[in-house]
Motif scaffolding. Structure first.
Motif, PDB file in Angstrom:
ATOM      1  N   HIS A 176       0.830  -1.212   0.000  1.00  0.00           N
ATOM      2  CA  HIS A 176       0.000   0.000   0.000  1.00  0.00           C
ATOM      3  C   HIS A 176       0.859   1.255   0.000  1.00  0.00           C
ATOM      4  CE1 HIS A 176      -3.324   2.693   0.762  1.00  0.00           C
ATOM      5  NE2 HIS A 176      -2.636   3.195   1.780  1.00  0.00           N
ATOM      6  N   ALA A 228     -11.462   2.210  -3.224  1.00  0.00           N
ATOM      7  CA  ALA A 228     -11.780   0.859  -2.743  1.00  0.00           C
ATOM      8  C   ALA A 228     -11.070   0.569  -1.417  1.00  0.00           C
ATOM      9  CB  ALA A 228     -11.393  -0.182  -3.792  1.00  0.00           C
ATOM     10  N   ASP A 229      -9.796   0.953  -1.317  1.00  0.00           N
ATOM     11  CA  ASP A 229      -9.051   0.723  -0.089  1.00  0.00           C
ATOM     12  C   ASP A 229      -9.619   1.561   1.057  1.00  0.00           C
ATOM     13  OD1 ASP A 229      -6.582  -0.496   1.231  1.00  0.00           O
ATOM     14  OD2 ASP A 229      -6.283   1.666   1.603  1.00  0.00           O
ATOM     15  N   THR A 249     -12.691   2.563   1.370  1.00  0.00           N
ATOM     16  CA  THR A 249     -13.976   1.959   1.728  1.00  0.00           C
ATOM     17  C   THR A 249     -13.762   0.721   2.592  1.00  0.00           C
ATOM     18  OG1 THR A 249     -14.948   2.791  -0.313  1.00  0.00           O
ATOM     19  CG2 THR A 249     -16.117   0.998   0.805  1.00  0.00           C
ATOM     20  N   ARG A 250     -12.843  -0.148   2.174  1.00  0.00           N
ATOM     21  CA  ARG A 250     -12.549  -1.369   2.933  1.00  0.00           C
ATOM     22  C   ARG A 250     -12.040  -1.022   4.327  1.00  0.00           C
ATOM     23  NH1 ARG A 250      -8.343  -4.134   4.439  1.00  0.00           N
ATOM     24  NH2 ARG A 250      -6.869  -2.818   3.330  1.00  0.00           N
ATOM     25  N   THR A 251     -11.124  -0.075   4.412  1.00  0.00           N
ATOM     26  CA  THR A 251     -10.570   0.326   5.701  1.00  0.00           C
ATOM     27  C   THR A 251     -11.632   1.000   6.559  1.00  0.00           C
ATOM     28  OG1 THR A 251      -8.427   0.624   4.640  1.00  0.00           O
ATOM     29  CG2 THR A 251      -8.686   1.588   6.812  1.00  0.00           C
ATOM     30  N   VAL A 284     -14.830   0.362   6.534  1.00  0.00           N
ATOM     31  CA  VAL A 284     -15.700  -0.703   7.039  1.00  0.00           C
ATOM     32  C   VAL A 284     -15.050  -1.389   8.238  1.00  0.00           C
ATOM     33  CG1 VAL A 284     -16.665  -2.978   6.476  1.00  0.00           C
ATOM     34  CG2 VAL A 284     -16.930  -1.081   4.884  1.00  0.00           C
ATOM     35  N   ILE A 285     -13.744  -1.604   8.171  1.00  0.00           N
ATOM     36  CA  ILE A 285     -13.021  -2.208   9.300  1.00  0.00           C
ATOM     37  C   ILE A 285     -13.125  -1.317  10.529  1.00  0.00           C
ATOM     38  CG2 ILE A 285     -10.692  -2.765  10.134  1.00  0.00           C
ATOM     39  CD1 ILE A 285     -10.096  -3.788   7.280  1.00  0.00           C
TER      40      ILE A 285
END
Length: 180
Positions: free
Chosen positions: A87, A136-137, A139-141, A143-144
């Motif tokens: 990343h 996308a990253d 959004t994923r992070t 959500v975490i």
């Protein structure tokens, strides 16, 4: 102009948690990889402040290019050796692209002034692809973070996840805005 100053303030605010993690965390226990990631995060945040600030930055574009190439190379090497770093390598490479692909006019000298750009980045398809990754990253992070997984991990993980989500969203926005 309001958006430029708002982005400058947001990115500048992200520097504080990076500095606090660097001062407080026990890197002897957490490992050098975590420290390197926190240092890279601080460097990338400062670079974003320099790029979006309406007054520009104190380091010329060529200086940022050198720093970002070294950062991307360092984390690509770590990634190659099987450690975390993908990343940060991609982030540094995307920021190198933004600095390099920005139109450099003689009106602002060598300083970064993305906020006053009146032309688009070179190779806009590359910018859109990078923006898709960062959105996308983020959004994923995000959500975490919302699930609370980062909160229970301890050792600055919640702060790190919030910064990553905010930086990813900001990078995605800037790449799309400069490409379209």
């Amino acid at each position: 102009m309001v958006v430029d100053w708002a982005l400058t303030a947001v990115f500048a605010a992200l520097a504080l948690p990076c500095v606090l993690r660097l001062v407080r965390l026990d890197y002897a226990r957490l490992g050098h990889g975590v420290r390197h990631g926190d240092l890279a995060e601080l460097l990338l945040v400062v670079a974003m402040v320099a790029m979006v600030s309406p007054v520009g930055g104190p380091i010329p574009a060529a200086g940022w290019q050198a720093v970002l190439v070294l950062t991307a190379g360092w984390f690509t090497g770590a990634w190659w050796r099987g450690r975390a770093g993908a990343h940060h390598a991609l982030s540094a490479a995307a920021m190198f692209y933004m600095v390099t692909a920005m139109p450099h006019t003689g009106t602002h000298g060598p300083w970064l002034t993305m906020s006053t750009m009146d032309a688009r980045l070179a190779l806009p398809l590359l910018a859109v692809a990078a923006a898709a990754y960062f959105v996308a990253d983020a959004t994923r992070t995000g959500v975490i973070v919302l699930r609370g997984t980062a909160l229970t991990a301890g050792a600055g993980q919640a702060s790190r996840a919030l910064c990553r989500a905010a930086m990813g969203a900001g990078m995605g926005y800037l790449l799309l805005a400069a490409a379209l």
